[in-house]
Design a protein around this motif. Structure first.
Motif, PDB file in Angstrom:
ATOM      1  N   ALA A   1     -15.911   4.573  -7.575  1.00  0.00           N
ATOM      2  CA  ALA A   1     -17.307   4.260  -6.851  1.00  0.00           C
ATOM      3  C   ALA A   1     -18.003   5.559  -6.924  1.00  0.00           C
ATOM      4  O   ALA A   1     -19.065   4.953  -7.269  1.00  0.00           O
ATOM      5  CB  ALA A   1     -16.553   4.066  -5.411  1.00  0.00           C
TER       6      ALA A   1
ATOM      7  N   ILE B 116      -9.667   4.596  -6.969  1.00  0.00           N
ATOM      8  CA  ILE B 116     -10.944   3.832  -6.306  1.00  0.00           C
ATOM      9  C   ILE B 116     -12.031   4.560  -6.112  1.00  0.00           C
ATOM     10  O   ILE B 116     -13.290   4.213  -6.357  1.00  0.00           O
ATOM     11  CB  ILE B 116     -10.381   2.765  -5.557  1.00  0.00           C
ATOM     12  CG1 ILE B 116      -9.164   2.051  -6.206  1.00  0.00           C
ATOM     13  CG2 ILE B 116     -11.558   1.865  -5.180  1.00  0.00           C
ATOM     14  CD1 ILE B 116      -9.675   0.866  -7.147  1.00  0.00           C
ATOM     15  N   GLY B 117     -11.861   5.808  -5.185  1.00  0.00           N
ATOM     16  CA  GLY B 117     -12.809   6.440  -4.852  1.00  0.00           C
ATOM     17  C   GLY B 117     -13.537   7.098  -5.857  1.00  0.00           C
ATOM     18  O   GLY B 117     -15.052   7.118  -5.881  1.00  0.00           O
ATOM     19  N   LYS B 118     -12.875   7.563  -6.988  1.00  0.00           N
ATOM     20  CA  LYS B 118     -13.584   8.130  -7.882  1.00  0.00           C
ATOM     21  C   LYS B 118     -14.575   7.213  -8.979  1.00  0.00           C
ATOM     22  O   LYS B 118     -15.366   7.531  -9.523  1.00  0.00           O
ATOM     23  CB  LYS B 118     -12.641   9.044  -8.906  1.00  0.00           C
ATOM     24  CG  LYS B 118     -12.074  10.141  -8.243  1.00  0.00           C
ATOM     25  CD  LYS B 118     -11.101  10.942  -8.936  1.00  0.00           C
ATOM     26  CE  LYS B 118     -10.685  12.306  -8.218  1.00  0.00           C
ATOM     27  NZ  LYS B 118      -9.665  12.983  -8.970  1.00  0.00           N
TER      28      LYS B 118
ATOM     29  N   PHE C  71      -4.994   1.706  -9.034  1.00  0.00           N
ATOM     30  CA  PHE C  71      -5.159   0.998  -7.656  1.00  0.00           C
ATOM     31  C   PHE C  71      -5.043   2.171  -6.490  1.00  0.00           C
ATOM     32  O   PHE C  71      -5.309   1.721  -5.395  1.00  0.00           O
ATOM     33  CB  PHE C  71      -3.916   0.021  -7.506  1.00  0.00           C
ATOM     34  CG  PHE C  71      -4.332  -0.968  -8.111  1.00  0.00           C
ATOM     35  CD1 PHE C  71      -5.591  -1.478  -8.791  1.00  0.00           C
ATOM     36  CD2 PHE C  71      -3.071  -1.794  -8.513  1.00  0.00           C
ATOM     37  CE1 PHE C  71      -5.611  -2.661  -9.387  1.00  0.00           C
ATOM     38  CE2 PHE C  71      -3.189  -3.109  -9.323  1.00  0.00           C
ATOM     39  CZ  PHE C  71      -4.444  -3.360  -9.818  1.00  0.00           C
TER      40      PHE C  71
ATOM     41  N   PRO D 176      -6.136   4.924  -3.774  1.00  0.00           N
ATOM     42  CA  PRO D 176      -7.498   4.918  -3.411  1.00  0.00           C
ATOM     43  C   PRO D 176      -8.199   6.098  -3.990  1.00  0.00           C
ATOM     44  O   PRO D 176      -9.507   6.000  -3.915  1.00  0.00           O
ATOM     45  CB  PRO D 176      -7.088   4.978  -1.832  1.00  0.00           C
ATOM     46  CG  PRO D 176      -5.602   5.099  -1.737  1.00  0.00           C
ATOM     47  CD  PRO D 176      -4.780   4.592  -2.860  1.00  0.00           C
ATOM     48  N   LEU D 177      -7.569   7.130  -4.395  1.00  0.00           N
ATOM     49  CA  LEU D 177      -8.208   8.166  -4.827  1.00  0.00           C
ATOM     50  C   LEU D 177      -8.989   7.829  -6.229  1.00  0.00           C
ATOM     51  O   LEU D 177     -10.126   8.427  -6.482  1.00  0.00           O
ATOM     52  CB  LEU D 177      -7.378   9.433  -4.973  1.00  0.00           C
ATOM     53  CG  LEU D 177      -7.847  10.705  -5.454  1.00  0.00           C
ATOM     54  CD1 LEU D 177      -8.886  11.266  -4.158  1.00  0.00           C
ATOM     55  CD2 LEU D 177      -6.922  11.719  -5.685  1.00  0.00           C
TER      56      LEU D 177
ATOM     57  N   LEU E 104       2.386   1.776  -3.552  1.00  0.00           N
ATOM     58  CA  LEU E 104       1.404   2.091  -4.348  1.00  0.00           C
ATOM     59  C   LEU E 104       1.054   3.518  -4.264  1.00  0.00           C
ATOM     60  O   LEU E 104       0.813   4.340  -5.298  1.00  0.00           O
ATOM     61  CB  LEU E 104       0.049   1.163  -4.585  1.00  0.00           C
ATOM     62  CG  LEU E 104       0.481  -0.218  -4.951  1.00  0.00           C
ATOM     63  CD1 LEU E 104      -0.809  -1.120  -4.855  1.00  0.00           C
ATOM     64  CD2 LEU E 104       0.991  -0.341  -6.273  1.00  0.00           C
ATOM     65  N   THR E 105       0.783   3.995  -3.224  1.00  0.00           N
ATOM     66  CA  THR E 105       0.560   5.417  -2.795  1.00  0.00           C
ATOM     67  C   THR E 105       1.495   6.288  -3.264  1.00  0.00           C
ATOM     68  O   THR E 105       1.078   7.566  -3.485  1.00  0.00           O
ATOM     69  CB  THR E 105       0.105   5.593  -1.472  1.00  0.00           C
ATOM     70  OG1 THR E 105      -0.867   4.430  -1.027  1.00  0.00           O
ATOM     71  CG2 THR E 105      -0.400   6.628  -0.932  1.00  0.00           C
TER      72      THR E 105
ATOM     73  N   ASP F 209       0.831  -1.145  -0.102  1.00  0.00           N
ATOM     74  CA  ASP F 209       0.058  -0.191   0.234  1.00  0.00           C
ATOM     75  C   ASP F 209       0.827   1.309   0.143  1.00  0.00           C
ATOM     76  O   ASP F 209       0.691   2.215  -0.698  1.00  0.00           O
ATOM     77  CB  ASP F 209      -1.113   0.067   1.333  1.00  0.00           C
ATOM     78  CG  ASP F 209      -1.984  -0.962   1.151  1.00  0.00           C
ATOM     79  OD1 ASP F 209      -2.201  -1.593   0.007  1.00  0.00           O
ATOM     80  OD2 ASP F 209      -2.493  -1.468   2.108  1.00  0.00           O
TER      81      ASP F 209
ATOM     82  N   LEU G 229     -13.800  -5.965  -6.667  1.00  0.00           N
ATOM     83  CA  LEU G 229     -14.102  -4.674  -6.068  1.00  0.00           C
ATOM     84  C   LEU G 229     -14.293  -3.625  -7.432  1.00  0.00           C
ATOM     85  O   LEU G 229     -15.514  -3.267  -7.497  1.00  0.00           O
ATOM     86  CB  LEU G 229     -13.293  -4.140  -4.909  1.00  0.00           C
ATOM     87  CG  LEU G 229     -13.562  -2.811  -4.485  1.00  0.00           C
ATOM     88  CD1 LEU G 229     -14.954  -2.760  -3.873  1.00  0.00           C
ATOM     89  CD2 LEU G 229     -12.478  -1.842  -3.732  1.00  0.00           C
TER      90      LEU G 229
ATOM     91  N   ASN H  61      -9.180  -5.975  -4.299  1.00  0.00           N
ATOM     92  CA  ASN H  61      -8.882  -4.589  -4.608  1.00  0.00           C
ATOM     93  C   ASN H  61      -8.446  -4.590  -6.077  1.00  0.00           C
ATOM     94  O   ASN H  61      -8.753  -3.472  -6.750  1.00  0.00           O
ATOM     95  CB  ASN H  61      -7.694  -3.877  -3.787  1.00  0.00           C
ATOM     96  CG  ASN H  61      -8.428  -3.791  -2.248  1.00  0.00           C
ATOM     97  OD1 ASN H  61      -9.515  -3.463  -2.021  1.00  0.00           O
ATOM     98  ND2 ASN H  61      -7.170  -3.572  -1.464  1.00  0.00           N
TER      99      ASN H  61
END
Lengths: 236, 236
Positions: free
Chosen positions: B131, B127-129, B122, B124-125, B110-111, B107, B174, B170
């Protein structure tokens, strides 16, 4: 037999727990949590929501920062206020009441809220972390969190249950689905393009109705019990 | 009657489209896309995946940047490489091959990839967008995107269909669910805690099996057709 979850009683319990925490924080550190609520314009429903939030803060010992902007406030003015609240060390959470007037881009304003103060949990980075396995958002959107809290405080286990979420708004439906998935429910998301939603909803152990239309989902009283916070649970 | 989607044929079409685009970019701007693939250690499957990616780059005219680090490379060394690739203007996309050796926090690595170069999608920003309604990620994770592409290029419409995704990693399950939801399918996510998954899968129009176990889901040949890319579709 249907059992109604008494949402108000649960809320009172939680509020009294929070009041205790706030008192402890104040005694130990001489500090209390600070919540800024920003409202733009005069929508009656928004005024009423914001009023309830501020009243709750006052009752629990949380310091409330009230930012009331006129309907004509520009996007730049709202963002300027958000930046000031981001920089204020006594403000720990920032809520921008939605909807904003049409001339203001909501996504743009919400993205400006410091991640550490995004108590609504609407920032895409928070939503991404809510969606992903092994990641945890800093904050959870309040209505989905309330649904889970009501179920858990009512002794309803979620793991392995069939959960159906009706609606997929960024504010309730979507984060509720992601939260139920994190709680190991088998989640189905039903929305305006779903054919025969009734047949899917009838199969569910847990239904969270977030379609912005009260009483859209009705159960036979001996099959379903409903709570006051848009959250139904079928005895299974 | 079952119809098999010929994944290789679709892939060849897409590759030839990309080769044309790369040629045009090169002629017009004197630049070609640059893809960096970072691999740490000697896992055979990872080596093989990375080899295929680099071969595909070479065939399509994409400049490949090969970063091969030994199994013992430290987390700091991997992150340093990522930072260098972030800063390199000839590198437009960065893939870090997973899994990384156990002593490295995936993590965290990747970040560190610049959002604009997160071609795996991958972050989270992203993935958030993916979603959220009204938001669009910069990049989509490749396997879910491939599933949707195979369906769409095979003339299968997704809107309003019952889609079941088996697995919620992930990397595949997902984001596949979120992508199907964005395409207006009614999505159910089935996983290790789901009771009687078969009965849910039998009801589906579209099944994406991403449970890391080939042949777990079997259909009668006259009811289902399957594609080579972990994606099944039942004639409905």
């Amino acid at each position: 037999m249907a059992t109604v979850i008494d949402g108000k009683a649960v809320a009172n319990t939680i509020r009294s727990e929070i009041a205790d925490e706030v008192r402890l924080l104040s005694q130990k550190y001489g500090k209390v949590p600070g919540l800024a609520v920003v409202i733009v314009g005069n929508r009656k429903d928004s005024q009423s929501y914001v009023g309830m939030k501020r009243k709750a803060c006052a009752e629990l010992g949380i310091k409330s920062f009230d930012i009331d902007l006129p309907e004509q406030a520009s996007e730049a003015e709202v963002i300027k206020q958000v930046h000031e609240l981001n920089a204020n060390p006594d403000v720990h959470g920032i809520l921008v009441q939605l909807p904003l007037p049409k001339h203001i881009n909501e996504d743009k304003v919400l993205t400006e809220i410091s991640l550490e103060k995004d108590v609504d949990g609407f920032h895409p980075l928070n939503i991404g972390k809510l969606a992903m396995k092994g990641r945890d958002p800093l904050f959870l959107p309040c209505t989905p969190k309330a649904c889970i809290e009501l179920l858990s405080r009512s002794g309803v286990s979620i793991k392995g249950k069939k959960a159906v979420v009706v609606g997929r708004s960024n504010i309730v439906g979507l984060p509720a689905s992601l939260l139920l998935l994190k709680e190991d429910a088998t989640v189905t998301i039903v929305h305006s393009h779903t054919s025969q939603p009734e047949s899917i909803i009838r199969e569910a152990d847990i239904v969270i109705a977030a379609a912005r239309q009260p009483m859209m989902i009705k159960g036979k009283l001996d099959q379903t019990w409903s709570c006051s916070h848009r959250c139904w649970h079928k005895c299974c």
